[in-house]
Design an enzyme around this catalytic site. Structure first.
Site, PDB file in Angstrom:
ATOM      1  N   TYR A   7      14.150 -23.674   9.429  1.00  0.00           N
ATOM      2  CA  TYR A   7      14.202 -22.654  10.482  1.00  0.00           C
ATOM      3  C   TYR A   7      12.874 -22.573  11.214  1.00  0.00           C
ATOM      4  O   TYR A   7      11.817 -22.543  10.593  1.00  0.00           O
ATOM      5  CB  TYR A   7      14.533 -21.288   9.880  1.00  0.00           C
ATOM      6  CG  TYR A   7      15.940 -21.190   9.346  1.00  0.00           C
ATOM      7  CD1 TYR A   7      17.038 -21.347  10.190  1.00  0.00           C
ATOM      8  CD2 TYR A   7      16.166 -20.937   7.997  1.00  0.00           C
ATOM      9  CE1 TYR A   7      18.325 -21.256   9.702  1.00  0.00           C
ATOM     10  CE2 TYR A   7      17.452 -20.835   7.495  1.00  0.00           C
ATOM     11  CZ  TYR A   7      18.534 -20.995   8.350  1.00  0.00           C
ATOM     12  OH  TYR A   7      19.805 -20.901   7.867  1.00  0.00           O
ATOM     13  N   LYS A  65       7.347  -0.620 -16.407  1.00  0.00           N
ATOM     14  CA  LYS A  65       8.084  -0.123 -15.236  1.00  0.00           C
ATOM     15  C   LYS A  65       8.601  -1.308 -14.423  1.00  0.00           C
ATOM     16  O   LYS A  65       8.201  -2.454 -14.656  1.00  0.00           O
ATOM     17  CB  LYS A  65       7.160   0.756 -14.389  1.00  0.00           C
ATOM     18  CG  LYS A  65       5.940   0.018 -13.845  1.00  0.00           C
ATOM     19  CD  LYS A  65       4.920   0.963 -13.239  1.00  0.00           C
ATOM     20  CE  LYS A  65       3.682   0.200 -12.800  1.00  0.00           C
ATOM     21  NZ  LYS A  65       2.586   1.092 -12.419  1.00  0.00           N
ATOM     22  N   ARG A  94      -3.476   9.703  -4.723  1.00  0.00           N
ATOM     23  CA  ARG A  94      -2.040   9.429  -4.700  1.00  0.00           C
ATOM     24  C   ARG A  94      -1.378  10.547  -5.502  1.00  0.00           C
ATOM     25  O   ARG A  94      -0.814  11.449  -4.946  1.00  0.00           O
ATOM     26  CB  ARG A  94      -1.783   8.034  -5.289  1.00  0.00           C
ATOM     27  CG  ARG A  94      -0.548   7.371  -4.780  1.00  0.00           C
ATOM     28  CD  ARG A  94      -0.433   5.941  -5.275  1.00  0.00           C
ATOM     29  NE  ARG A  94      -0.553   5.821  -6.725  1.00  0.00           N
ATOM     30  CZ  ARG A  94      -0.394   4.691  -7.397  1.00  0.00           C
ATOM     31  NH1 ARG A  94      -0.112   3.578  -6.763  1.00  0.00           N
ATOM     32  NH2 ARG A  94      -0.520   4.661  -8.705  1.00  0.00           N
ATOM     33  N   MET A 107      16.657 -18.668   2.638  1.00  0.00           N
ATOM     34  CA  MET A 107      17.221 -17.734   1.669  1.00  0.00           C
ATOM     35  C   MET A 107      17.432 -18.392   0.303  1.00  0.00           C
ATOM     36  O   MET A 107      17.111 -17.821  -0.738  1.00  0.00           O
ATOM     37  CB  MET A 107      18.556 -17.192   2.195  1.00  0.00           C
ATOM     38  CG  MET A 107      19.161 -16.129   1.310  1.00  0.00           C
ATOM     39  SD  MET A 107      20.756 -15.572   1.911  1.00  0.00           S
ATOM     40  CE  MET A 107      20.305 -14.560   3.307  1.00  0.00           C
TER      41      MET A 107
HETATM   42  C1  LIG Z   1       1.441   0.535 -13.163  1.00  0.00           C
HETATM   43  C2  LIG Z   1       0.450   1.419 -13.826  1.00  0.00           C
HETATM   44  C3  LIG Z   1      -0.411   0.918 -14.816  1.00  0.00           C
HETATM   45  C4  LIG Z   1      -0.497  -0.542 -15.163  1.00  0.00           C
HETATM   46  O1  LIG Z   1      -1.303  -1.213 -14.227  1.00  0.00           O
HETATM   47  P1  LIG Z   1      -1.629  -2.774 -14.345  1.00  0.00           P
HETATM   48  O2  LIG Z   1      -2.563  -3.014 -13.227  1.00  0.00           O
HETATM   49  O3  LIG Z   1      -0.335  -3.491 -14.180  1.00  0.00           O
HETATM   50  O4  LIG Z   1      -2.225  -2.998 -15.679  1.00  0.00           O
HETATM   51  C5  LIG Z   1      -1.217   1.822 -15.477  1.00  0.00           C
HETATM   52  N1  LIG Z   1      -1.205   3.144 -15.152  1.00  0.00           N
HETATM   53  C6  LIG Z   1      -0.400   3.641 -14.194  1.00  0.00           C
HETATM   54  C7  LIG Z   1      -0.447   5.104 -13.882  1.00  0.00           C
HETATM   55  C8  LIG Z   1       0.429   2.810 -13.495  1.00  0.00           C
HETATM   56  O5  LIG Z   1       1.207   3.305 -12.523  1.00  0.00           O
END
Ligand SMILES: *Cc1c(COP(=O)(O)O)cnc(C)c1O
Length: 343
Positions: free
Chosen positions: A239, A22, A117, A287
């Protein structure tokens, strides 16, 4: 990435591995990850668009949609592209009942074991499983949960025990492990593990480095010095003039800033690797530029290579200094940063 996948495999036992890619493969690029992680048993992404891209690239493995379907209109593409959605609320089951796919699909049913969640709470879980199994549009159900503290001292047990208790009653395959659980808790493996971060060569733990875990950074963020300044005692940098020289010193300006994904909140003292030796940032990150200490680097000048994180400088160290996580730094790599593939 291929190396880190082999490491994951060595921990996984008989569990199959969804490579979690992802967020543009945690900043590494979807297509690059698809090639580097080609040996994974499956891929996990967030959106239909990412999944469709993967299919277009020729991915044949199962693809898990981590947040499932966002509307009934996403059911048909799931069947068409053989995507496995995570079902985490009753509305998604309603959509599937009302608009069954032409071809039954595999689904993952999410149990909320304490993360609070996504997922069905204990009181609703058994009924949701029964309902999912009864739907003609569903070919098979895998149970899943997600850990909130697998990377911390609290660990997984407080979530794993209620989950396994629920799982036991159904005789279905299950999935729970993220990177941290895969590395530390073999009892979380089940049918499918879902490692993300570790595949990119970063450690999920504060008390174990990637190197100790046998992981290699997949991404090295690198730039060079484009200007050298001599500061007199009392003169400030950048800055806000947040850093002031205590004595005369040399300072280098590096072509990398927060528009490249370097954390703006990194304070003076954040580690950088300069000509292969450690140095530190000075003052506020701009930046497009950041400043580094050349007091101990007489040999450094315009053109000297600077590693911001990656090979020789764990992204975790930079994250710690900037009060964030390696996840956030990797994901935030900006599109404007030129990528050179070296593996
Ligand atoms: C992002 C995610 C993972 C992977 O987690 P890592 O800590 O990056 O290994 C696994 N399961 C779900 C549901 C996730 O959202």
């Amino acid at each position: 990435m291929a190396h880190n996948l082999r490491v994951a495999r060595s921990y996984a036992g008989t569990a199959r591995l969804f490579a979690v890619i992802k967020a543009n493969a945690y900043g590494h690029g979807l297509s690059r990850a698809r090639r580097g992680l080609a040996a994974a048993d499956g891929f996990a992404v967030l959106t239909l668009e990412e999944a469709a891209n993967l299919r277009q690239m020729g991915v044949e493995q199962p693809i898990l949609l981590l947040e499932g379907i966002f509307g009934a209109d996403e059911i048909a593409p799931c069947a068409e592209l053989d995507l496995w959605p995570v079902l985490h609320h009753a509305g998604q089951l309603d959509w599937l009942r009302r608009q069954p796919p032409v071809r039954p699909i595999q689904v993952f049913l999410k149990f909320d074991s304490g993360m609070h969640r996504l997922g069905f709470p204990l009181a609703e879980h058994a009924a949701a499983v029964a309902r999912a199994r009864s739907l003609p549009g569903v070919a098979g159900v895998t149970l899943m949960t997600h850990f909130a503290q697998a990377d911390e001292g609290a660990g997984v047990d407080w979530q794993l025990q209620p989950f396994l208790h629920e799982v036991a009653g159904h005789g279905l395959p299950w999935s729970s492990a993220n990177s941290a659980a895969l590395l530390r808790y073999p009892e979380t493996l089940g049918a499918w593990a879902r490692p993300g971060l570790m595949l990119y060569g970063a450690s999920p733990f504060a008390d174990a480095s990637a190197e100790q875990l046998g992981l290699r950074p997949a991404m090295t963020l690198q730039s060079e010095i484009i200007s050298v300044q001599s500061l007199q005692a009392g003169e400030g940098v950048g800055y806000g003039q947040l850093f002031r020289a205590e004595r005369p010193m040399r300072m280098g300006v590096v072509a990398c800033g927060y528009a490249d994904g370097y954390p703006r909140h990194a304070l003076t003292g954040t580690p950088v690797l300069l000509n292969g030796r450690m140095s530190r940032t000075l003052g506020r990150i701009s930046m497009d530029m950041l400043c580094v200490d050349l007091s101990e680097h007489a040999d450094a000048g315009v053109g000297s290579p600077v590693v911001l994180w990656g090979e020789g400088l764990p992204v975790e160290a930079v994250a710690a200094a900037a009060g964030t996580s390696s996840y956030e730094l990797l994901c935030a790599l900006a599109a404007r940063v030129p990528v050179l593939e070296v593996d």
